[in-house]
Design a protein around this motif. Structure first.
Motif, PDB file in Angstrom:
ATOM      1  N   ASN B 404       0.834  -1.211   0.000  1.00 32.82           N
ATOM      2  CA  ASN B 404       0.000   0.000   0.000  1.00 32.82           C
ATOM      3  C   ASN B 404       0.863   1.253   0.000  1.00 32.82           C
ATOM      4  OD1 ASN B 404      -2.399  -1.325  -0.050  1.00 32.82           O
ATOM      5  ND2 ASN B 404      -2.884  -1.034   2.127  1.00 32.82           N
ATOM      6  N   ALA B 405       1.882   1.252   0.882  1.00 31.69           N
ATOM      7  CA  ALA B 405       2.750   2.426   0.993  1.00 31.69           C
ATOM      8  C   ALA B 405       3.452   2.689  -0.333  1.00 31.69           C
ATOM      9  CB  ALA B 405       3.774   2.201   2.100  1.00 31.69           C
ATOM     10  N   ALA B 408       1.175   4.157  -2.820  1.00 28.64           N
ATOM     11  CA  ALA B 408       0.829   5.548  -2.509  1.00 28.64           C
ATOM     12  C   ALA B 408       1.935   6.496  -2.950  1.00 28.64           C
ATOM     13  CB  ALA B 408       0.579   5.697  -1.019  1.00 28.64           C
ATOM     14  N   ASP B 434       5.163   6.275   5.377  1.00 23.79           N
ATOM     15  CA  ASP B 434       5.602   6.552   4.011  1.00 23.79           C
ATOM     16  C   ASP B 434       5.442   8.031   3.711  1.00 23.79           C
ATOM     17  OD1 ASP B 434       2.971   7.190   2.673  1.00 23.79           O
ATOM     18  OD2 ASP B 434       2.519   5.184   3.508  1.00 23.79           O
ATOM     19  N   CYS B 437       0.893   9.791  -0.896  1.00 19.64           N
ATOM     20  CA  CYS B 437      -0.151  10.792  -1.106  1.00 19.64           C
ATOM     21  C   CYS B 437      -1.010  11.035   0.139  1.00 19.64           C
ATOM     22  CB  CYS B 437      -1.036  10.353  -2.266  1.00 19.64           C
ATOM     23  SG  CYS B 437      -1.817   8.754  -1.974  1.00 19.64           S
ATOM     24  N   GLY B 438      -0.968  10.108   1.072  1.00 28.96           N
ATOM     25  CA  GLY B 438      -1.770  10.287   2.287  1.00 28.96           C
ATOM     26  C   GLY B 438      -3.228   9.905   2.063  1.00 28.96           C
ATOM     27  N   ILE B 447     -11.190   3.119   5.017  1.00 30.28           N
ATOM     28  CA  ILE B 447     -10.115   2.277   4.461  1.00 30.28           C
ATOM     29  C   ILE B 447     -10.099   0.860   4.998  1.00 30.28           C
ATOM     30  CG2 ILE B 447      -8.548   4.164   3.805  1.00 30.28           C
ATOM     31  CD1 ILE B 447      -7.016   3.613   6.413  1.00 30.28           C
ATOM     32  N   PHE B 452     -13.224  -1.559  -0.007  1.00 28.71           N
ATOM     33  CA  PHE B 452     -13.012  -0.130  -0.245  1.00 28.71           C
ATOM     34  C   PHE B 452     -11.634   0.057  -0.851  1.00 28.71           C
ATOM     35  CE2 PHE B 452     -11.102   3.915   0.867  1.00 28.71           C
ATOM     36  CZ  PHE B 452     -12.005   4.776   0.277  1.00 28.71           C
ATOM     37  N   THR B 453     -11.619   0.672  -1.958  1.00 28.14           N
ATOM     38  CA  THR B 453     -10.332   0.929  -2.596  1.00 28.14           C
ATOM     39  C   THR B 453     -10.420   2.196  -3.429  1.00 28.14           C
ATOM     40  OG1 THR B 453      -8.628   0.046  -4.071  1.00 28.14           O
ATOM     41  CG2 THR B 453     -10.901  -0.535  -4.596  1.00 28.14           C
ATOM     42  N   THR B 454      -9.292   2.858  -3.558  1.00 27.95           N
ATOM     43  CA  THR B 454      -9.239   4.029  -4.430  1.00 27.95           C
ATOM     44  C   THR B 454      -8.477   3.697  -5.715  1.00 27.95           C
ATOM     45  OG1 THR B 454      -7.266   4.759  -3.266  1.00 27.95           O
ATOM     46  CG2 THR B 454      -9.357   5.709  -2.552  1.00 27.95           C
ATOM     47  N   GLY B 460      -6.565  -2.924  -7.279  1.00 31.83           N
ATOM     48  CA  GLY B 460      -6.860  -3.099  -5.845  1.00 31.83           C
ATOM     49  C   GLY B 460      -8.154  -3.863  -5.634  1.00 31.83           C
ATOM     50  N   THR B 461      -8.165  -4.652  -4.600  1.00 29.75           N
ATOM     51  CA  THR B 461      -9.393  -5.371  -4.273  1.00 29.75           C
ATOM     52  C   THR B 461     -10.111  -4.720  -3.094  1.00 29.75           C
ATOM     53  OG1 THR B 461      -8.160  -6.797  -2.781  1.00 29.75           O
ATOM     54  CG2 THR B 461      -8.518  -7.590  -5.017  1.00 29.75           C
ATOM     55  N   SER B 466      -8.633  -4.613   5.443  1.00 28.46           N
ATOM     56  CA  SER B 466      -9.627  -5.276   6.290  1.00 28.46           C
ATOM     57  C   SER B 466      -9.129  -6.637   6.745  1.00 28.46           C
ATOM     58  CB  SER B 466     -10.974  -5.364   5.582  1.00 28.46           C
ATOM     59  OG  SER B 466     -10.842  -6.014   4.356  1.00 28.46           O
ATOM     60  N   ALA B 489       1.404   8.735   5.125  1.00 33.31           N
ATOM     61  CA  ALA B 489       0.558   8.070   6.109  1.00 33.31           C
ATOM     62  C   ALA B 489       1.420   7.241   7.040  1.00 33.31           C
ATOM     63  CB  ALA B 489      -0.466   7.186   5.418  1.00 33.31           C
ATOM     64  N   PHE B 491       0.997   3.908   9.458  1.00 34.47           N
ATOM     65  CA  PHE B 491       0.205   2.791   9.986  1.00 34.47           C
ATOM     66  C   PHE B 491       0.970   2.199  11.149  1.00 34.47           C
ATOM     67  CE2 PHE B 491      -3.353   1.963   7.095  1.00 34.47           C
ATOM     68  CZ  PHE B 491      -3.048   2.853   6.066  1.00 34.47           C
TER      69      PHE B 491
HETATM   70  N1  LIG Z   1      -0.005   3.948   2.783  1.00 35.76           N
HETATM   71  C1  LIG Z   1      -1.133   4.454   2.220  1.00 35.76           C
HETATM   72  N2  LIG Z   1      -1.139   5.697   1.706  1.00 35.76           N
HETATM   73  C2  LIG Z   1      -2.255   6.189   1.141  1.00 35.76           C
HETATM   74  N3  LIG Z   1      -3.425   5.533   1.039  1.00 35.76           N
HETATM   75  C3  LIG Z   1      -3.468   4.262   1.526  1.00 35.76           C
HETATM   76  C4  LIG Z   1      -2.352   3.672   2.161  1.00 35.76           C
HETATM   77  N4  LIG Z   1      -2.713   2.421   2.544  1.00 35.76           N
HETATM   78  C5  LIG Z   1      -3.991   2.240   2.172  1.00 35.76           C
HETATM   79  N5  LIG Z   1      -4.464   3.351   1.562  1.00 35.76           N
HETATM   80  C6  LIG Z   1      -5.813   3.551   1.077  1.00 35.76           C
HETATM   81  O1  LIG Z   1      -6.636   2.528   1.597  1.00 35.76           O
HETATM   82  C7  LIG Z   1      -7.337   1.846   0.592  1.00 35.76           C
HETATM   83  C8  LIG Z   1      -7.607   0.443   1.007  1.00 35.76           C
HETATM   84  O2  LIG Z   1      -6.418  -0.308   1.028  1.00 35.76           O
HETATM   85  P1  LIG Z   1      -6.463  -1.827   1.016  1.00 35.76           P
HETATM   86  O3  LIG Z   1      -7.474  -2.276   2.006  1.00 35.76           O
HETATM   87  O4  LIG Z   1      -5.082  -2.358   1.208  1.00 35.76           O
HETATM   88  O5  LIG Z   1      -7.006  -2.155  -0.443  1.00 35.76           O
HETATM   89  P2  LIG Z   1      -6.256  -1.958  -1.817  1.00 35.76           P
HETATM   90  O6  LIG Z   1      -4.817  -1.832  -1.501  1.00 35.76           O
HETATM   91  O7  LIG Z   1      -6.599  -3.185  -2.536  1.00 35.76           O
HETATM   92  O8  LIG Z   1      -6.858  -0.721  -2.387  1.00 35.76           O
HETATM   93  C9  LIG Z   1      -6.467   2.029  -0.567  1.00 35.76           C
HETATM   94  O9  LIG Z   1      -7.202   1.945  -1.799  1.00 35.76           O
HETATM   95  C10 LIG Z   1      -5.881   3.415  -0.388  1.00 35.76           C
HETATM   96  O10 LIG Z   1      -6.769   4.377  -0.865  1.00 35.76           O
END
Ligand SMILES: Nc1ncnc2c1ncn2[C@@H]1O[C@H](COP(=O)(O)OP(=O)(O)O)[C@@H](O)[C@H]1O
Ligand SMILES: [Mg+2]
Lengths: 142, 509
Positions: B404-405, B408, B434, B437-438, B447, B452-454, B460-461, B466, B489, B491
């Motif tokens: 994820n990081a 991003a 990281d 983009c945050g 999240i 939920f995904t962007t 992304g799934t 979760s 961000a 974590f």
């Molecule tokens: N390190 C991160 N920096 C920015 N956004 C993040 C980060 N980790 C997760 N996200 C946001 O959280 C959402 C969900 O992540 P995740 O559950 O891992 O699903 P996926 O990676 O499949 O999108 C991502 O789509 C993203 O928008």
């Protein structure tokens, strides 16, 4: 009755002279008035004792009895004095106030002699006064 | 006749003696009474009576005796001389007794009046003395009682964990207890100068405040109501507020007492529970679907590969078949992810060195995708000892976080992984930060939601976080996120030091 008679006698008009003389009968009048005054004061006294609730104390009960006897004694004295004056008049002595409307003087004499023993009244009166005072003192002490 | 006169004489003499005796005895008693109580008017009266009676007794009875004896002696002439004196004295004493008695009543009533006045005076004097003596003590007692009660209420005010706030109708704050400063200030120190109006914190904007004041004015009080407030550090907090209107000290202006509870924690717990609930139901649902889809997918893939093998020369047909195969594989990955997410597999926990585990993950992700321009920094705390965890699952968590990081940050940036032992809270904290983009504020709430995904479809799934959340929760830990949109961000994975006894959380039944 006796008192009323007295007042009539006292206020009988006499020769009004600036300085009054004090002759003969006057002493007897004064004496009788004193007795009546005594009775009057004792009656009042008994009344106050009762009104003032002093009667509740045992001493005052005796003092009240004493007052009763003094009243009796005074009445006795007055009667004796009146009888005396009657007898004096009968005997032709100059000093006397009244003559009783009785013909037989024998029983008057008897009464007179009996009543003359006024100690039967004044001694108990004094004795009760003494007892009353004794009680009062005892109450004070206790 | 001489007998009678003899009796009379005897009675006369005895009576006279008794008279004198009783008179003097009475006088003695009366004098004793007077001596005992010199101011008793009754005793004084009795004494005067006795004196008069004594004089009377002497003048009369003594004279009787003298007369009787004179008669006996035969000297009647002497009696002629004494007689009038005796009579006069008798009369005089009679008058004295009467007069004294008459005056007695008058004096007696005055005396009684004096007595009752005296009693009243004494009682009043006693009261006055008592007051005087005890005044100081009473003032002292009252003062102490007052101080006690003051302290008691101050304690309530100071010790209360809830915020107690007193303001006027304009919102100007009069009094605020320490808990109030804490809630309004967040962790920052806020001096009284910064807290002037409660609408700056409690109610967003002047309109909200005006509405609330109108309600309070009308109803005199406000029941428990939830509000959002912003503290001095700009953090949003959920609060439970009740208020009541009381008249001010001069009755001109009302004052409002606020009792405010910080329910941010409670709200967060509520949210987490809701999330776990959601995960559980989605997990159950998706597991069923995934099973159903997995088999047909396998069959589709098998037939597609079979058909591909029969195509010896490359043609449009074989290209099409390859496209089918690729997309079916993607489907299978998603389905497997889903199955993983919903898997009811018991964790296999062992003692594992968390640092070695993270190193493995870094290596794996490095080879997996070209981490050319992305720098990974490590900052391990040597105090962190091996933990009782499921290696595969925790690895999956960190793979997720790092992937994820990386995503991003895009082409370049740096990931920092640090561990630290939190002795007081008995846990290990692994921070993955990281410079990407945050996460925006709205996304922050979602999240951890499954799906939920962007990211664009196919990339992304929405299951990564979760699934990770479920795993960490099953280890008795937690995942926290902090992010500044545009700046990256952080974590933080919290893992307990003590072995966690597995319990059912979320969908894993
Ligand atoms: N390190 C991160 N920096 C920015 N956004 C993040 C980060 N980790 C997760 N996200 C946001 O959280 C959402 C969900 O992540 P995740 O559950 O891992 O699903 P996926 O990676 O499949 O999108 C991502 O789509 C993203 O928008
Ligand atoms: Mg992911």
């Amino acid at each position: 009755m006796v008192i009323l008679l007295f007042f009539v006698l006292i206020f009988m008009p006499d020769a009004a002279i600036a300085t009054q003389g004090h002759r003969g009968i006057e002493g007897l009048y004064v004496h009788l008035i004193a007795h009546v005054f005594f009775i009057f004061s004792m009656v009042l006294f008994v009344y106050w004792i009762q009104k003032g609730r002093l009667i509740e104390a045992a001493g005052w009960k005796y003092i009240r009895y004493s007052a009763y006897f003094f009243i009796l004694w005074n009445i006795d004295c007055i009667v004796v004095h009146l009888l005396e004056s009657h007898l004096y008049k009968i005997a032709g002595a100059s000093l006397g106030i009244l003559i009783l409307p009785v013909s037989n003087a024998a029983w008057i004499n008897g009464i007179y002699y009996f009543m003359k023993m006024d100690h039967f009244f004044c001694v108990p009166a004094m004795a009760f006064l003494f007892l009353g005072l004794k009680r009062l003192l005892e109450e004070e002490l206790s | 006749m001489s007998l009678i006169s003899g009796v009379i004489s005897a009675v006369d003499i005895i009576g006279a003696i008794l008279m004198i005796a009783f008179a003097f005895m009475s006088l003695r008693l009366a004098m004793r009474l007077v001596r005992r109580e010199p101011h008793n008017i009754i005793h004084a009266y009795l004494m005067w009576i006795c004196i008069a009676m004594a004089v009377f007794a002497v003048s009369r009875s003594a004279v009787h005796i003298i007369r009787q004896s004179l008669d006996l002696v035969g000297n009647a002439g002497a009696w002629q001389f004494i007689g009038p004196y005796s009579g006069a004295v008798n009369t005089f004493t009679l008058i004295v007794v009467g007069a004294v008695t008459l005056f007695f009543e008058y004096t007696w009533s005055i005396y009684r009046q004096i007595l009752s006045d005296k009693q009243i005076l004494q009682a009043t004097r006693g009261e006055l003395m008592d007051l005087n003596e005890n005044l100081e003590r009473r003032v002292d007692e009252r003062t102490r009682a007052l101080a006690d009660s003051e302290r008691k209420y101050r304690e309530v005010f100071e010790v209360s964990r809830d915020m107690i706030l007193l303001s006027d109708l304009e919102g100007r704050i009069f009094a605020l207890n320490p808990a109030g400063y804490e809630i309004l200030g967040g962790a920052a120190d806020v001096s009284a100068a910064h807290i002037e109006y409660c609408q700056d914190f409690l109610f967003r904007g002047k309109d909200d405040w005006k509405k609330i004041v109108t309600v309070i004015r009308r109803r005199q009080w406000l029941p428990d109501m939830e509000f959002d407030m912003v503290n001095a550090r700009g953090e949003k907090r959920r609060i439970l507020l009740s208020a009541s209107l009381v008249p001010g000290p001069r009755n001109d202006e009302g004052r409002i007492y606020f009792l405010i509870k910080d329910i941010e924690k409670r709200r967060m717990i509520k949210e987490q529970m809701a999330r776990a609930d959601k995960l559980a139901s989605i997990g159950e649902l998706s597991a069923g679907i995934a099973h159903e889809i997995n088999n047909p997918l396998g069959i589709i893939l098998g037939y597609a590969q079979l058909m591909l093998r029969e195509e010896s020369i490359p043609s449009q047909r074989s290209e099409d078949l390859k496209t089918i195969e690729r997309h079916v594989r993607t489907c299978k990955v998603i389905v497997e992810d889903l199955l993983n997410f919903a898997r009811v597999s018991p964790a296999k926990k062992e003692m594992n060195d968390i640092h070695g585990l993270i190193d493995d993950v870094i290596k794996f992700t490095y080879y997996d995708s070209g981490f050319d321009r992305v720098v990974i920094e490590k900052d391990y705390d040597p105090d962190v000892k091996p933990l009782f965890i499921d290696e595969k699952k925790i690895k999956q968590v960190f793979v997720n976080l790092i992937v994820n990081a990386k995503y991003a940050m895009g082409e370049k940036g740096s990931i920092k992984i640090s561990t630290c032992l939190n002795e007081p809270d008995k846990r290990v904290e692994v921070r993955v930060s990281d410079t990407g983009c945050g996460i925006s504020e709205q996304d922050m709430l979602k999240i951890f939601d499954p799906f939920f995904t962007t990211k664009p479809t196919g990339v992304g799934t929405g299951l990564g976080l979760s699934v990770s959340y479920g795993i960490v929760k099953n280890h008795g830990g937690d995942i926290q996120v902090k992010s500044e949109p545009g700046a990256g961000a952080v974590f933080t994975v919290l893992l307990p030091l003590e072995p966690h006894h597995e319990h059912i959380i979320g969908w894993e039944k």
